[in-house]
Design an enzyme around this catalytic site. Structure first.
Site, PDB file in Angstrom:
ATOM      1  N   HIS A  22      -5.032 154.111  98.400  1.00 24.06           N
ATOM      2  CA  HIS A  22      -5.871 154.650  99.478  1.00 24.06           C
ATOM      3  C   HIS A  22      -4.989 155.331 100.532  1.00 24.06           C
ATOM      4  CE1 HIS A  22      -8.623 151.087  98.347  1.00 24.06           C
ATOM      5  NE2 HIS A  22      -9.303 152.162  98.004  1.00 24.06           N
ATOM      6  N   LYS A  46     -20.746 145.275  96.833  1.00 27.28           N
ATOM      7  CA  LYS A  46     -19.649 144.361  96.495  1.00 27.28           C
ATOM      8  C   LYS A  46     -19.679 143.136  97.402  1.00 27.28           C
ATOM      9  CE  LYS A  46     -16.929 148.192  94.853  1.00 27.28           C
ATOM     10  NZ  LYS A  46     -15.811 149.102  95.084  1.00 27.28           N
ATOM     11  N   ARG A  95      -8.969 159.122  90.443  1.00 31.44           N
ATOM     12  CA  ARG A  95      -7.792 158.535  89.793  1.00 31.44           C
ATOM     13  C   ARG A  95      -7.724 158.871  88.317  1.00 31.44           C
ATOM     14  NH1 ARG A  95      -9.615 152.799  91.260  1.00 31.44           N
ATOM     15  NH2 ARG A  95     -11.528 153.959  90.867  1.00 31.44           N
ATOM     16  N   SER A 133      -8.736 147.982  94.165  1.00 32.53           N
ATOM     17  CA  SER A 133      -8.669 146.786  95.001  1.00 32.53           C
ATOM     18  C   SER A 133      -8.922 145.537  94.152  1.00 32.53           C
ATOM     19  CB  SER A 133      -9.687 146.879  96.134  1.00 32.53           C
ATOM     20  OG  SER A 133      -9.379 147.986  96.945  1.00 32.53           O
TER      21      SER A 133
END
Ligand code: COA
Length: 162
Positions: A22, A46, A95, A133
């Site tokens: 990030h 989440k 990504r 993460s």
């Protein structure tokens, strides 16, 4: 200044926790805009490990040496928050090809809501293309090595959690 309109971008995410991937995206975005607002999305599905305050603190510490980078939080739609902040751009990291489908769907839905706001994608350094993460948390939980992937203070906070 006549004719001058400042280019504001927001970089939304859950940041549970912020990683070097990030931070790499924020460093790439900062020179492209007059202001980049790193924005914690509060209503993500989440179930975060870190509290809102902890995540904000980690983002602030990670960006403290970057000029014209601000930190904020929002709930609701990302495009509405962008509009409130006068941002014309949403930044997202890409990504791998696997990110594309979700990002494509989100960008087009966001455009339907507010056509004046565009999404700009930036690629992180190749070292971080497989980072997330969740994977950082999983490796940390089992005592693996993650010092290359998060700042030292994030590492310390992860150690405290596990
Ligand atoms: N380096 C490392 N990891 C990265 C990364 C990078 N450069 N870019 C993305 N990731 C990881 C994140 O860590 C995250 O990992 P995780 O799933 O293990 O937590 C994952 O990729 C994707 O997360 P993130 O980029 O933070 O997005 P998100 O899916 O958590 O949240 C929002 C996306 C905030 C944009 C979205 O939930 C949102 O806008 N919510 C508000 C409601 C709304 O407007 N929805 C859109 C309707 S179209």
């Amino acid at each position: 200044m006549p004719g001058f309109s400042s280019r504001v971008a927001i970089y939304p995410g859950t940041f549970d926790p912020i990683t070097n991937g990030h931070i790499d995206i924020i460093q790439r975005a900062a020179p492209l805009f007059d202001k980049v607002i790193v924005t914690l999305a509060l209503n993500s599905d989440k179930n975060p490990l870190f509290s809102i305050e902890e995540r904000i603190e980690m983002i602030k510490r990670s960006t403290s040496d970057m000029s014209h980078v601000e930190v904020a939080q929002f709930s609701g739609l990302v495009v509405d928050f962008a509009a409130r902040k006068g941002a014309s751009v949403i930044i997202r990291g890409l990504r791998a090809v696997s990110d594309f489908e979700f990002e494509f769907q989100m960008a087009l839905m966001n455009r339907k809501q507010r056509p004046e706001i565009d999404t700009v994608y930036l690629m992180p350094d190749a070292r971080y293309t497989y980072l997330s993460s969740s994977i950082v948390k999983e490796v940390a939980q089992h005592g693996g090595r993650i010092e290359r992937f998060v700042p030292q203070f994030v590492l310390d906070m992860l150690k405290k959690k596990f």
